[in-house]
Motif scaffolding. Structure first.
Motif, short mmCIF file in Angstrom:
data_model
loop_
_atom_site.label_atom_id
_atom_site.label_comp_id
_atom_site.label_asym_id
_atom_site.label_seq_id
_atom_site.Cartn_x
_atom_site.Cartn_y
_atom_site.Cartn_z
N ALA A 123 0.77 -1.25 -0.01
CA ALA A 123 -0.14 0.08 -0.03
C ALA A 123 1.02 0.98 -0.03
O ALA A 123 2.20 1.40 0.52
CB ALA A 123 -0.93 -0.10 1.26
N LEU A 124 0.21 2.25 -0.51
CA LEU A 124 0.90 3.72 -0.69
C LEU A 124 0.38 4.46 0.19
O LEU A 124 -0.98 4.70 -0.25
CB LEU A 124 1.40 4.09 -2.06
CG LEU A 124 2.20 5.13 -2.24
CD1 LEU A 124 3.69 5.17 -1.77
CD2 LEU A 124 2.25 5.65 -3.86
N SER A 125 0.95 5.24 1.17
CA SER A 125 0.20 6.36 1.84
C SER A 125 0.79 7.70 1.32
O SER A 125 2.08 8.09 1.24
CB SER A 125 0.50 6.26 3.28
OG SER A 125 -0.12 5.12 3.77
N LEU A 126 -0.29 8.57 0.99
CA LEU A 126 0.10 9.91 0.61
C LEU A 126 -0.58 10.87 1.43
O LEU A 126 -1.65 10.71 2.08
CB LEU A 126 -0.38 10.01 -0.93
CG LEU A 126 0.01 9.27 -1.83
CD1 LEU A 126 -0.66 9.34 -3.37
CD2 LEU A 126 1.54 9.19 -2.13
N SER A 174 -5.30 12.92 3.67
CA SER A 174 -4.48 11.69 3.45
C SER A 174 -5.13 10.74 2.11
O SER A 174 -6.43 10.64 2.29
CB SER A 174 -4.48 10.98 4.64
OG SER A 174 -5.56 10.43 5.24
N VAL A 175 -4.43 10.15 1.62
CA VAL A 175 -4.84 9.09 0.40
C VAL A 175 -4.23 7.92 0.54
O VAL A 175 -2.87 7.99 0.92
CB VAL A 175 -4.48 9.95 -0.97
CG1 VAL A 175 -4.73 8.83 -2.01
CG2 VAL A 175 -5.21 11.26 -1.00
N ASP A 250 -8.35 9.47 4.66
CA ASP A 250 -9.57 10.01 4.00
C ASP A 250 -10.35 9.47 2.52
O ASP A 250 -11.20 9.43 2.46
CB ASP A 250 -9.55 11.43 3.75
CG ASP A 250 -8.96 12.09 5.25
OD1 ASP A 250 -9.66 11.86 6.39
OD2 ASP A 250 -7.98 13.04 5.34
N VAL A 251 -8.98 9.39 1.63
CA VAL A 251 -9.42 8.80 0.22
C VAL A 251 -8.93 7.53 0.03
O VAL A 251 -7.54 7.59 0.43
CB VAL A 251 -9.32 9.82 -0.53
CG1 VAL A 251 -9.68 9.24 -1.79
CG2 VAL A 251 -9.70 11.19 -0.38
N TYR A 252 -9.52 6.74 -0.69
CA TYR A 252 -8.81 5.51 -0.92
C TYR A 252 -8.86 5.15 -2.58
O TYR A 252 -9.93 5.42 -3.23
CB TYR A 252 -9.38 4.25 -0.67
CG TYR A 252 -9.46 3.99 1.04
CD1 TYR A 252 -8.39 3.54 1.66
CD2 TYR A 252 -10.48 4.83 1.82
CE1 TYR A 252 -8.42 3.42 3.03
CE2 TYR A 252 -10.47 4.88 3.06
CZ TYR A 252 -9.61 3.92 3.91
OH TYR A 252 -9.50 4.13 5.11
N VAL A 253 -7.73 4.94 -3.33
CA VAL A 253 -7.47 4.89 -4.76
C VAL A 253 -6.82 3.69 -5.12
O VAL A 253 -6.18 3.25 -4.22
CB VAL A 253 -6.95 6.22 -5.20
CG1 VAL A 253 -7.92 7.43 -5.19
CG2 VAL A 253 -5.53 6.29 -5.02
N PRO A 254 -7.07 3.32 -6.21
CA PRO A 254 -6.20 2.08 -6.69
C PRO A 254 -4.76 2.37 -6.40
O PRO A 254 -4.25 3.55 -6.57
CB PRO A 254 -6.75 1.92 -8.20
CG PRO A 254 -8.08 2.28 -8.29
CD PRO A 254 -7.92 3.52 -7.30
N MET A 417 -0.45 3.69 7.78
CA MET A 417 -1.93 3.91 7.55
C MET A 417 -2.15 5.50 7.63
O MET A 417 -3.29 5.78 7.71
CB MET A 417 -2.78 3.36 8.76
CG MET A 417 -2.99 2.08 8.63
SD MET A 417 -3.86 1.48 7.29
CE MET A 417 -5.49 2.29 7.78
N GLY A 418 -1.13 6.28 7.38
CA GLY A 418 -1.33 7.57 7.17
C GLY A 418 -1.34 8.31 8.55
O GLY A 418 -1.51 9.54 8.60
#
Length: 478
Positions: A123-126, A174-175, A250-254, A417-418
């Motif tokens: 997973a990548l946390s942004l 956060s994404v 806050d937001v989940y994307v592929p 997890m951000g």
């Protein structure tokens, strides 16, 4: 004969039997209450951990962020174009990877191949900082006469700029990039889709997003809304609610989309790991650390040790003070029951002496006293279970709120997890409603304690009764 005599004697000594039963009941009730509250503390801590590292995750693999080079700045920076219009709207997104240093995506397969690992996903946390607002250009005006400016001799002064300024809003959120092919592990594992739907395995690089319930409410996002991140538009396909507590994402994307947004192609910040056997987590951790150098492996136990706040304090009290208090009260209840039973036997000298004169052996007298004590113990157990269940139900009904704060684990699960360095402490504080579940094991323990209390009291009273002689009964006759 035994049953008839037992029933008659208990009915004759109701007050004494009730006192012994109540003493045992209070001790047993306290044991049930402390055990149920301790179980509630454990459940509350599990809720905190699951909301942070995801359901089914046994450990995470990360890499500590390296120190910045001298003269370099890793803070956010924003550049706006200068335009000639008097009022100019500007908008800029700054997307940064969050948590520890990025790992190569190929490490996910390497971790999954380790002995004792059932599955692993990356997973990548942004962290996205969006600055949106406008500049207002000032106007140059002549300053007028020198006398007006307080300068003797008059003459025109230098032109001055009047007006102008800036008004900007900053939105920080956060994404998380999710591996859509395995959503049972990772950031979305602890979330429940309450509106819309989650990702499909075919949406590995689709411009779609799942939004957390709190963030969706704050920004008025609904299923079908459009979300723009760094100029890329995403369609909201689902609203996710944490199974427990709150989520820091806050937001989940592929995952591929997150890698594109963060300029982190083929990189992840966290690898979520599930072990084949929950009892071998420590061994799996050592295996990963020894075979994959430069990584930090954080287990749920490591994370649990960083939980503080009222949840940690209450858990310590319930575990240490509560259990020792239960032992002390229970021991006192057993002792009081034994002394009361022994005292009651002393007052029945004539009765037991007469029975022995009629031919009762000592073992039969002892059995009679032990039988009465066991019945008293069972009565106390029933009352204690009722009181304990009432206390546990009261705690659950009131549901006192406890706070849990998660400390740093050096780039472990929290970072994945951000919860990176830039996150506010308020986002790391979770509020948990305490419950007090009563298990069948606790009830069985209460019954065992009731029988044990009766046997201890009966053993002391029976030993006292067995030493009586028929002559004692004759001497007690006035």
């Amino acid at each position: 004969m035994f049953g008839i005599y037992l029933r008659r004697e208990l009915s004759r000594r109701k007050k004494a039997a009730l006192v012994i039963a109540m003493g045992l009941a209070l001790g047993i009730a306290l044991v049930i209450t402390v055990n149920s509250v301790s179980a509630g503390m454990t459940q509350a801590q599990d809720k905190v951990l699951k909301s942070l590292y995801g359901l089914g995750t046994d450990m995470t693999v990360t890499k500590a962020r390296s120190a910045p080079k001298a003269g370099s700045s890793q803070g956010p920076n924003f550049k706006f174009d200068a335009k000639s219009s008097s009022r100019t709207s500007q908008s800029s997104d700054r997307v940064m990877t969050q948590g520890g240093q990025a790992l190569k995506s190929s490490l996910v397969q390497q971790v999954a191949a380790q002995k004792g690992v059932a599955s692993a996903v990356g997973a990548l946390s942004l962290n996205v900082i969006k600055v949106n607002g406008s500049f207002t250009q000032g106007r140059a005006q002549s300053s007028g006469s020198g006398a007006q400016q307080g300068r003797p001799g008059g003459g025109s002064g230098q032109p001055q700029v009047q007006g102008g300024g800036a008004n900007f809003d900053v939105n920080n959120y956060s994404v998380a990039g999710v591996d859509v092919t395995d959503q049972a592990l990772g950031p979305l594992a602890a979330m429940k889709i309450t509106s819309g739907k989650t990702f499909t395995s075919a949406q590995t690089d689709a411009k779609v997003a799942v939004v957390g319930k709190s963030y969706a409410k704050e920004k008025s996002y609904k299923v079908g809304s459009t979300l723009t991140i760094s100029g890329t538009k995403y369609t909201v396909i689902g609203i996710a609610t944490p199974d427990s507590s709150e989520s820091s994402t806050d937001v989940y994307v592929p995952l591929k989309q997150a890698q594109s947004l963060g300029d982190a192609k083929n990189e992840v910040t966290t690898i979520y790991v599930k072990a084949t056997d929950s009892k071998q987590i420590s061994a799996v951790k050592k295996t990963i650390q020894s075979n994959i150098s430069g990584t930090t492996v954080t287990t749920s136990s490591d994370l649990a040790s960083t939980v503080s706040g009222s949840l940690s304090t209450a858990s310590s009290l319930a575990t240490s003070v509560g259990k020792w208090l239960s032992v002390a009260v229970l021991a006192a209840a057993f002792l009081v029951a034994a002394l009361l039973t022994s005292s009651a036997v002393s007052r029945r000298v004539r009765e037991f002496g007469t029975l022995k004169a009629l031919g009762w052996p000592s073992r039969k007298v002892t059995r009679q006293v032990v039988g009465e004590s066991v019945v008293n113990g069972l009565m106390g157990g029933a009352l204690g279970i009722a009181l304990g269940l009432a206390a546990a139900y009261t705690v659950t009904a009131i549901s006192p709120k406890l706070t849990a704060q998660l400390g740093s684990t050096g780039g472990g699960m929290r970072g994945g997890m951000g919860g990176g360095p830039g996150q506010q402490s308020a986002q790391n504080t979770l509020e948990i409603a305490l419950s007090a579940p009563v298990s069948a094991t606790t009830i069985a323990l209460a019954v065992g304690l009731a029988v044990a209390g009766g046997l201890i009291a009966g053993a002391m009273g029976g030993w006292r009764a067995s030493r009586m002689r028929p002559a004692d009964a004759l001497r007690s006759v006035s």
